[in-house]
Design a protein around this motif. Structure first.
Motif, PDB file in Angstrom:
ATOM      1  N   ARG A   1       0.853  -1.188   0.000  1.00  0.00           N
ATOM      2  CA  ARG A   1       0.000   0.000   0.000  1.00  0.00           C
ATOM      3  C   ARG A   1       0.887   1.235   0.000  1.00  0.00           C
ATOM      4  O   ARG A   1       1.663   1.456   0.933  1.00  0.00           O
ATOM      5  N   PHE A   2       0.779   2.056  -1.039  1.00  0.00           N
ATOM      6  CA  PHE A   2       1.557   3.291  -1.121  1.00  0.00           C
ATOM      7  C   PHE A   2       0.784   4.306  -1.964  1.00  0.00           C
ATOM      8  O   PHE A   2      -0.098   3.945  -2.746  1.00  0.00           O
ATOM      9  N   LYS A   3       1.120   5.556  -1.798  1.00  0.00           N
ATOM     10  CA  LYS A   3       0.419   6.620  -2.499  1.00  0.00           C
ATOM     11  C   LYS A   3       0.674   6.548  -4.004  1.00  0.00           C
ATOM     12  O   LYS A   3       1.800   6.332  -4.435  1.00  0.00           O
ATOM     13  N   GLY A   4      -0.368   6.755  -4.747  1.00  0.00           N
ATOM     14  CA  GLY A   4      -0.249   6.762  -6.201  1.00  0.00           C
ATOM     15  C   GLY A   4      -0.184   5.395  -6.830  1.00  0.00           C
ATOM     16  O   GLY A   4       0.138   5.281  -8.021  1.00  0.00           O
ATOM     17  N   ARG A   5      -0.515   4.339  -6.050  1.00  0.00           N
ATOM     18  CA  ARG A   5      -0.406   2.994  -6.602  1.00  0.00           C
ATOM     19  C   ARG A   5      -1.348   2.804  -7.789  1.00  0.00           C
ATOM     20  O   ARG A   5      -0.952   2.286  -8.835  1.00  0.00           O
ATOM     21  N   GLY A   6      -2.597   3.250  -7.647  1.00  0.00           N
ATOM     22  CA  GLY A   6      -3.557   3.092  -8.728  1.00  0.00           C
ATOM     23  C   GLY A   6      -3.179   3.872  -9.968  1.00  0.00           C
ATOM     24  O   GLY A   6      -3.282   3.373 -11.092  1.00  0.00           O
ATOM     25  N   ALA A   7      -2.714   5.123  -9.761  1.00  0.00           N
ATOM     26  CA  ALA A   7      -2.334   5.947 -10.908  1.00  0.00           C
ATOM     27  C   ALA A   7      -1.124   5.369 -11.629  1.00  0.00           C
ATOM     28  O   ALA A   7      -1.074   5.338 -12.862  1.00  0.00           O
ATOM     29  N   MET A   8      -0.151   4.876 -10.864  1.00  0.00           N
ATOM     30  CA  MET A   8       1.029   4.283 -11.493  1.00  0.00           C
ATOM     31  C   MET A   8       0.669   3.015 -12.261  1.00  0.00           C
ATOM     32  O   MET A   8       1.211   2.764 -13.341  1.00  0.00           O
ATOM     33  N   MET A   9      -0.258   2.229 -11.717  1.00  0.00           N
ATOM     34  CA  MET A   9      -0.674   1.028 -12.429  1.00  0.00           C
ATOM     35  C   MET A   9      -1.391   1.370 -13.716  1.00  0.00           C
ATOM     36  O   MET A   9      -1.215   0.701 -14.745  1.00  0.00           O
ATOM     37  N   LEU A  10      -2.182   2.433 -13.704  1.00  0.00           N
ATOM     38  CA  LEU A  10      -2.848   2.881 -14.925  1.00  0.00           C
ATOM     39  C   LEU A  10      -1.833   3.341 -15.970  1.00  0.00           C
ATOM     40  O   LEU A  10      -2.017   3.103 -17.167  1.00  0.00           O
ATOM     41  N   ILE A  11      -0.775   3.971 -15.520  1.00  0.00           N
ATOM     42  CA  ILE A  11       0.262   4.400 -16.460  1.00  0.00           C
ATOM     43  C   ILE A  11       0.946   3.185 -17.087  1.00  0.00           C
ATOM     44  O   ILE A  11       1.214   3.149 -18.289  1.00  0.00           O
ATOM     45  N   VAL A  12       1.224   2.175 -16.249  1.00  0.00           N
ATOM     46  CA  VAL A  12       1.842   0.959 -16.768  1.00  0.00           C
ATOM     47  C   VAL A  12       0.937   0.296 -17.805  1.00  0.00           C
ATOM     48  O   VAL A  12       1.385  -0.104 -18.891  1.00  0.00           O
ATOM     49  N   ILE A  13      -0.351   0.200 -17.482  1.00  0.00           N
ATOM     50  CA  ILE A  13      -1.287  -0.401 -18.443  1.00  0.00           C
ATOM     51  C   ILE A  13      -1.409   0.468 -19.686  1.00  0.00           C
ATOM     52  O   ILE A  13      -1.528  -0.041 -20.806  1.00  0.00           O
ATOM     53  N   GLY A  14      -1.370   1.795 -19.506  1.00  0.00           N
ATOM     54  CA  GLY A  14      -1.479   2.698 -20.641  1.00  0.00           C
ATOM     55  C   GLY A  14      -0.345   2.549 -21.631  1.00  0.00           C
ATOM     56  O   GLY A  14      -0.537   2.716 -22.844  1.00  0.00           O
ATOM     57  N   THR A  15       0.846   2.223 -21.141  1.00  0.00           N
ATOM     58  CA  THR A  15       1.970   2.036 -22.064  1.00  0.00           C
ATOM     59  C   THR A  15       1.770   0.822 -22.969  1.00  0.00           C
ATOM     60  O   THR A  15       2.365   0.757 -24.046  1.00  0.00           O
ATOM     61  N   MET A  16       0.928  -0.112 -22.545  1.00  0.00           N
ATOM     62  CA  MET A  16       0.642  -1.263 -23.392  1.00  0.00           C
ATOM     63  C   MET A  16      -0.217  -0.877 -24.591  1.00  0.00           C
ATOM     64  O   MET A  16      -0.269  -1.616 -25.587  1.00  0.00           O
ATOM     65  N   MET A  17      -0.902   0.265 -24.497  1.00  0.00           N
ATOM     66  CA  MET A  17      -1.762   0.697 -25.600  1.00  0.00           C
ATOM     67  C   MET A  17      -1.005   1.461 -26.679  1.00  0.00           C
ATOM     68  O   MET A  17      -1.555   1.702 -27.756  1.00  0.00           O
ATOM     69  N   VAL A  18       0.230   1.839 -26.404  1.00  0.00           N
ATOM     70  CA  VAL A  18       1.011   2.622 -27.364  1.00  0.00           C
ATOM     71  C   VAL A  18       1.672   1.670 -28.354  1.00  0.00           C
ATOM     72  O   VAL A  18       2.384   0.750 -27.940  1.00  0.00           O
ATOM     73  N   PRO A  19       1.488   1.857 -29.652  1.00  0.00           N
ATOM     74  CA  PRO A  19       2.151   0.986 -30.631  1.00  0.00           C
ATOM     75  C   PRO A  19       3.661   1.092 -30.511  1.00  0.00           C
ATOM     76  O   PRO A  19       4.209   2.195 -30.400  1.00  0.00           O
ATOM     77  N   PRO A  20       4.369  -0.011 -30.511  1.00  0.00           N
ATOM     78  CA  PRO A  20       5.836   0.054 -30.350  1.00  0.00           C
ATOM     79  C   PRO A  20       6.530   0.777 -31.490  1.00  0.00           C
ATOM     80  O   PRO A  20       7.640   1.260 -31.332  1.00  0.00           O
ATOM     81  N   GLN A  21       5.871   0.892 -32.653  1.00  0.00           N
ATOM     82  CA  GLN A  21       6.499   1.580 -33.774  1.00  0.00           C
ATOM     83  C   GLN A  21       6.700   3.064 -33.504  1.00  0.00           C
ATOM     84  O   GLN A  21       7.576   3.693 -34.109  1.00  0.00           O
ATOM     85  N   LEU A  22       5.899   3.633 -32.588  1.00  0.00           N
ATOM     86  CA  LEU A  22       6.028   5.057 -32.303  1.00  0.00           C
ATOM     87  C   LEU A  22       7.327   5.390 -31.579  1.00  0.00           C
ATOM     88  O   LEU A  22       7.802   6.520 -31.648  1.00  0.00           O
ATOM     89  N   SER A  23       7.897   4.411 -30.889  1.00  0.00           N
ATOM     90  CA  SER A  23       9.120   4.670 -30.121  1.00  0.00           C
ATOM     91  C   SER A  23      10.387   4.359 -30.904  1.00  0.00           C
ATOM     92  O   SER A  23      11.483   4.501 -30.362  1.00  0.00           O
ATOM     93  N   VAL A  24      10.260   3.936 -32.149  1.00  0.00           N
ATOM     94  CA  VAL A  24      11.435   3.506 -32.906  1.00  0.00           C
ATOM     95  C   VAL A  24      12.379   4.666 -33.154  1.00  0.00           C
ATOM     96  O   VAL A  24      13.598   4.564 -32.934  1.00  0.00           O
ATOM     97  N   ILE A  25      11.856   5.807 -33.621  1.00  0.00           N
ATOM     98  CA  ILE A  25      12.722   6.930 -33.985  1.00  0.00           C
ATOM     99  C   ILE A  25      13.453   7.505 -32.767  1.00  0.00           C
ATOM    100  O   ILE A  25      14.684   7.635 -32.786  1.00  0.00           O
ATOM    101  N   PRO A  26      12.752   7.881 -31.680  1.00  0.00           N
ATOM    102  CA  PRO A  26      13.501   8.401 -30.521  1.00  0.00           C
ATOM    103  C   PRO A  26      14.457   7.372 -29.918  1.00  0.00           C
ATOM    104  O   PRO A  26      15.544   7.718 -29.457  1.00  0.00           O
ATOM    105  N   LEU A  27      14.059   6.101 -29.928  1.00  0.00           N
ATOM    106  CA  LEU A  27      14.940   5.072 -29.389  1.00  0.00           C
ATOM    107  C   LEU A  27      16.181   4.912 -30.248  1.00  0.00           C
ATOM    108  O   LEU A  27      17.294   4.742 -29.729  1.00  0.00           O
ATOM    109  N   TYR A  28      16.010   4.989 -31.555  1.00  0.00           N
ATOM    110  CA  TYR A  28      17.178   4.886 -32.435  1.00  0.00           C
ATOM    111  C   TYR A  28      18.110   6.086 -32.255  1.00  0.00           C
ATOM    112  O   TYR A  28      19.337   5.931 -32.312  1.00  0.00           O
ATOM    113  N   MET A  29      17.558   7.262 -32.031  1.00  0.00           N
ATOM    114  CA  MET A  29      18.386   8.446 -31.781  1.00  0.00           C
ATOM    115  C   MET A  29      19.210   8.274 -30.511  1.00  0.00           C
ATOM    116  O   MET A  29      20.384   8.639 -30.464  1.00  0.00           O
ATOM    117  N   MET A  30      18.611   7.703 -29.470  1.00  0.00           N
ATOM    118  CA  MET A  30      19.335   7.465 -28.223  1.00  0.00           C
ATOM    119  C   MET A  30      20.450   6.439 -28.439  1.00  0.00           C
ATOM    120  O   MET A  30      21.571   6.612 -27.955  1.00  0.00           O
TER     121      MET A  30
END
Length: 296
Positions: free
Chosen positions: A120-149
């Motif tokens: 039990r910690f503050k922001g647990r629900g919000a952080m879990m929603l963020i984790v689940i939200g990242t699953m909705m992002v197509p991985p192709q969108l991160s290709v360009i910034p990741l390649y730059m890094m």
């Protein structure tokens, strides 16, 4: 001679077949065997067709109807594909990448899943929603910034360019959280706390043993996913440098007239290690899934 049953006919309970009694064995009928046979044939057909195509040449594959039985050139094509694609080095590289990613994902996902499930910690629900939200992002969108890094770190054509982006998995965190919510009772954690166990001791001696079936399933899924990954390794690795299996096989298709049978031979070689792994650990994986289902 058996004496007649004195119970009136209206009050007698119908005799159940042995398969319907408690502890009885259920036997499949002919329809069930037919359906299972059809599904088995449908599942094996792509693999069998790959082997058939690898044993033929381009001219025979272009004919209609296509061949439905093996030719005589299967092992010759496998040998040529192994040498041309440098699959020995590719297998080693892919094993390192997939093994490192699978082990790290399982370890970090189990710890994070335990935190989201039982702490039990503050922001647990919000952080879990963020984790689940990242699953909705197509991985192709991160290709360009990741390649730059990766280019800025001068990691192109090096295995760490493929390993580091795959060390965490939002799906793994969600998967382990859902499993531990049902499989790990709060009373066991409280008992360990009463005995003076620290958080890391609880994780090591309570969480990991409880989550072992789910960890095995997640590790298998992540290993297969990383082994079959193509887009990102194809962008940052080269066939002549440090190729993975998929990058090496992609090099077989180059040329004005690609040799389709050679490509099929490479694909067959790239699939065989996964079949061997599942043949060895498949029973444990299925047992882990069933154990998790019973615990849930």
């Amino acid at each position: 001679m058996t004496p007649p049953d004195p119970t009136p006919a209206k009050e007698r309970k119908p005799r159940l077949p042995k398969s319907a009694r408690a502890g009885g064995t259920l036997h499949a009928g002919p329809i069930a065997y037919l359906i299972l046979a059809l599904f088995t044939i449908g599942s094996l057909f792509p693999l069998v067709w790959t082997a058939i195509a690898a044993s033929r040449d381009n001219s025979r594959l272009a004919q209609s109807p296509p061949p439905f039985w093996f030719g005589s050139g299967l092992f010759d094509k496998l040998e040529v594909a192994w040498e041309d694609a440098n699959l020995g080095e590719a297998f080693l590289n892919t094993t390192i990448v997939a093994g490192t990613s699978a082990v790290t994902i399982v370890f970090l996902s189990t710890i994070a899943g335990f935190a989201f499930a039982k702490l039990r910690f503050k922001g647990r629900g919000a952080m879990m929603l963020i984790v689940i939200g990242t699953m909705m992002v197509p991985p192709q969108l991160s290709v360009i910034p990741l390649y730059m890094m990766v280019a800025k770190l001068d990691w192109t054509d090096q295995l760490q360019a493929v390993i580091f982006p795959s060390l965490v998995s939002a799906f793994g965190v969600f998967f382990m959280r859902q499993y531990l919510i049902q499989a790990l009772p709060d009373e066991i954690i409280e008992a360990a706390r009463v005995d003076g166990a620290s958080s890391w001791r609880v994780v090591w001696h309570v969480v990991f043993p409880t989550a072992r079936p789910a960890m095995a399933v997640l590790g298998m899924l992540m290993f297969v996913q990383t082994w079959n990954d193509f887009l990102w390794p194809f962008l940052v690795l080269t066939q002549m440098g440090n190729p993975t299996v998929q990058v090496a096989i992609a090099g077989l298709g180059r040329g004005y007239t690609p040799d389709q049978s050679l490509i099929m031979a490479g694909a067959l070689l790239g699939t065989l290690p996964l079949l061997v792994v599942f043949a060895i650990f498949g029973k444990q994986i299925v047992g882990g899934i069933m154990q998790g289902a019973v615990k849930g």
